[in-house]
Design an enzyme around this catalytic site. Structure first.
Site, PDB file in Angstrom:
ATOM      1  N   HIS A 113       0.837  -1.203   0.000  1.00 31.42           N
ATOM      2  CA  HIS A 113       0.000   0.000   0.000  1.00 31.42           C
ATOM      3  C   HIS A 113       0.875   1.259   0.000  1.00 31.42           C
ATOM      4  O   HIS A 113       0.657   2.186  -0.796  1.00 31.42           O
ATOM      5  CB  HIS A 113      -0.913  -0.001   1.222  1.00 31.42           C
ATOM      6  CG  HIS A 113      -1.692   1.262   1.412  1.00 31.42           C
ATOM      7  ND1 HIS A 113      -2.644   1.695   0.518  1.00 31.42           N
ATOM      8  CD2 HIS A 113      -1.642   2.208   2.397  1.00 31.42           C
ATOM      9  CE1 HIS A 113      -3.165   2.842   0.932  1.00 31.42           C
ATOM     10  NE2 HIS A 113      -2.573   3.169   2.067  1.00 31.42           N
ATOM     11  N   ARG A 122       4.726  10.523  -5.493  1.00 34.90           N
ATOM     12  CA  ARG A 122       6.123  10.924  -5.740  1.00 34.90           C
ATOM     13  C   ARG A 122       6.667  10.127  -6.917  1.00 34.90           C
ATOM     14  O   ARG A 122       7.602   9.315  -6.763  1.00 34.90           O
ATOM     15  CB  ARG A 122       6.971  10.680  -4.480  1.00 34.90           C
ATOM     16  CG  ARG A 122       6.536  11.472  -3.256  1.00 34.90           C
ATOM     17  CD  ARG A 122       7.387  11.163  -2.028  1.00 34.90           C
ATOM     18  NE  ARG A 122       7.283   9.756  -1.638  1.00 34.90           N
ATOM     19  CZ  ARG A 122       6.300   9.252  -0.899  1.00 34.90           C
ATOM     20  NH1 ARG A 122       5.340  10.046  -0.447  1.00 34.90           N
ATOM     21  NH2 ARG A 122       6.271   7.966  -0.590  1.00 34.90           N
ATOM     22  N   ASP A 214     -11.381   2.371   7.235  1.00 34.80           N
ATOM     23  CA  ASP A 214     -10.958   3.729   7.536  1.00 34.80           C
ATOM     24  C   ASP A 214     -11.337   4.626   6.348  1.00 34.80           C
ATOM     25  O   ASP A 214     -10.516   4.928   5.486  1.00 34.80           O
ATOM     26  CB  ASP A 214      -9.445   3.759   7.776  1.00 34.80           C
ATOM     27  CG  ASP A 214      -8.935   5.144   8.111  1.00 34.80           C
ATOM     28  OD1 ASP A 214      -9.685   5.915   8.729  1.00 34.80           O
ATOM     29  OD2 ASP A 214      -7.777   5.451   7.761  1.00 34.80           O
ATOM     30  N   SER A 238     -15.169   5.908  10.881  1.00 33.76           N
ATOM     31  CA  SER A 238     -14.477   4.644  10.626  1.00 33.76           C
ATOM     32  C   SER A 238     -15.416   3.537  11.082  1.00 33.76           C
ATOM     33  O   SER A 238     -16.076   3.665  12.118  1.00 33.76           O
ATOM     34  CB  SER A 238     -13.154   4.558  11.390  1.00 33.76           C
ATOM     35  OG  SER A 238     -12.260   5.573  10.989  1.00 33.76           O
ATOM     36  N   THR A 325      -4.273   0.436   5.481  1.00 36.70           N
ATOM     37  CA  THR A 325      -4.817  -0.290   4.340  1.00 36.70           C
ATOM     38  C   THR A 325      -4.031  -1.555   4.055  1.00 36.70           C
ATOM     39  O   THR A 325      -2.801  -1.542   3.997  1.00 36.70           O
ATOM     40  CB  THR A 325      -4.809   0.598   3.087  1.00 36.70           C
ATOM     41  OG1 THR A 325      -5.561   1.773   3.359  1.00 36.70           O
ATOM     42  CG2 THR A 325      -5.421  -0.124   1.898  1.00 36.70           C
TER      43      THR A 325
END
Length: 394
Positions: A113, A122, A214, A238, A325
């Site tokens: 993840h 990035r 989440d 959540s 995650t």
């Protein structure tokens, strides 16, 4: 009195026995255990008033010896005659938040993840992971009061976001609402201020495991998280599953975590860091879109708890920390839409429609099963939530 029968391969058989809180029609909430397609009232089954409440917290605080004793009592009682007054079909009761959440921390423990997001955010960086990622389990403190039980609707959050190509933010509903398939870990016995929990002490504190979603407003999060981290993009809701699977029931599902290189610092070092062989299933509007494998997660639950407390931060009964995650290395194993759709650039098909992110009316269901070494499965139930339109846009 009657004898309850459950098929040997039922994922909610005697090998599981998850705890929850149920409410029968016209009654107050009480603690029960799931057995097949029924919930059994524990105060009546065991003649124990600690379970005649609407929360697991009093039981969680009693510690591992008591947890083991009660599990043995439940196993023995369910193999005999059971008072019919203690038994309810799941379809006839409402399931409530199983414990009072004290503090809540969310981690970022999946290398797959973190790498997927690093490549998105990035793209020119030589390494998709940040320099600290393989040295510590990254996490943030969340808002425990916004944790809700499965079946609770989720209102689309509003907040500031920076539209593409603009220099100033606007306020309004999130347009990039996402899910995150995770596991949550429930602390039973807390630890004192100033006293770290060692990684090899986790079983003296950790009671059990839940499914966790989440929910994330990616556009709100992207504008606000520099330099302090997630805030309004995460704190609106959540979702947890209503059944807490005891850590004891998952002993046969333990697997080694992926090889950790470089070797963690001493406070994170374990003889054999363990993960869990659990496969999650993520569905939108009844269609499964992903099957993330928790076994691929880099940092172990014990290492997460050790890092959470190494600075002396205390823990309390009912504390919840989530894995972040869960994603795997293969296609169809990503635990969030931002990964599955590459930030919305490659929408997926759901019921004949395209989805980059969640739309109003979408219902997300996260399910999961652990695989034990003997081939049996341990069920977790589901973490379910439907998206409602935003409120308070002005």
């Amino acid at each position: 009195m009657s004898r309850l029968r459950v098929e040997p391969d039922d994922p909610f058989g005697l090998h599981n026995l998850p705890y929850g809180v149920y409410r029968a029609a016209g009654a107050e909430p009480r603690v029960g255990v799931r057995f097949g397609d029924r919930v059994v009232d524990l105060a009546l089954l065991l003649d124990d008033e600690v379970f005649a409440t609407g929360s697991l917290n009093p039981f969680l605080a009693q510690g591992p010896a008591r947890w083991g004793s009660v599990r043995s009592q439940i196993t023995e009682a369910l193999q005999g005659e059971v008072d019919a007054a203690a038994v309810h079909y799941l379809a006839d009761v409402a399931l409530e938040l199983p414990f009072e959440v004290a503090d809540y921390v969310d981690f970022y423990a999946s290398e797959h993840h973190a790498s997927n997001l690093g490549r998105l955010f990035r793209p020119d960086a030589p390494d998709p992971l940040t320099p600290n990622w393989k040295h510590l389990p990254i996490g943030y403190h969340g808002r425990s009061s916004s944790i809700v039980v499965s079946g609770t609707d989720v209102v689309r959050p509003c907040g500031q976001r920076l539209p593409p190509g603009e220099s100033a933010p606007v306020f309004g509903p999130s347009t990039r609402l996402d899910l995150e398939a995770e596991l949550g870990f429930v602390v039973g016995v807390g630890s004192a201020l100033g006293t770290p929990v060692r990684a090899d002490e986790v079983e003296q504190h950790l009671f059990g495991v839940v499914l966790f979603n989440d929910w994330s407003a990616r556009d709100i999060q992207a504008w606000e998280y520099v330099p302090l981290g997630p805030f309004l993009g995460k704190s609106f809701a959540s979702t947890v599953s209503p059944w807490v699977v005891p850590l004891t029931a998952l002993a046969g599902a333990r697997v080694p975590v992926p090889q950790q290189v470089p070797e963690p610092l001493p406070y994170l070092t374990m003889e054999q860091p363990w993960g869990l062989d659990i496969e999650l299933a993520v569905a939108i509007n009844g269609e499964v879109i992903s099957r993330p494998p928790y076994a691929a997660t880099y940092w172990s639950p014990a290492q997460m708890l050790a890092h959470l407390t190494v600075n002396g931060a205390p823990t309390r009964t009912g504390d919840l920390f989530a894995s972040g995650t869960v994603s795997g290395p293969d296609a169809g194993q990503q635990g969030s839409l931002i990964e599955l759709t590459r930030g919305g650039a490659e929408p997926i098909a759901v019921g004949g429609e395209k989805r980059g992110f969640l739309e109003d009316g979408d219902e997300v269901v996260i399910g999961g099963f652990a695989r034990l070494a003997d081939g049996r499965r341990v069920g977790f139930g589901e973490a379910r939530g439907r998206i409602l339109p935003a409120r308070g846009e002005d």
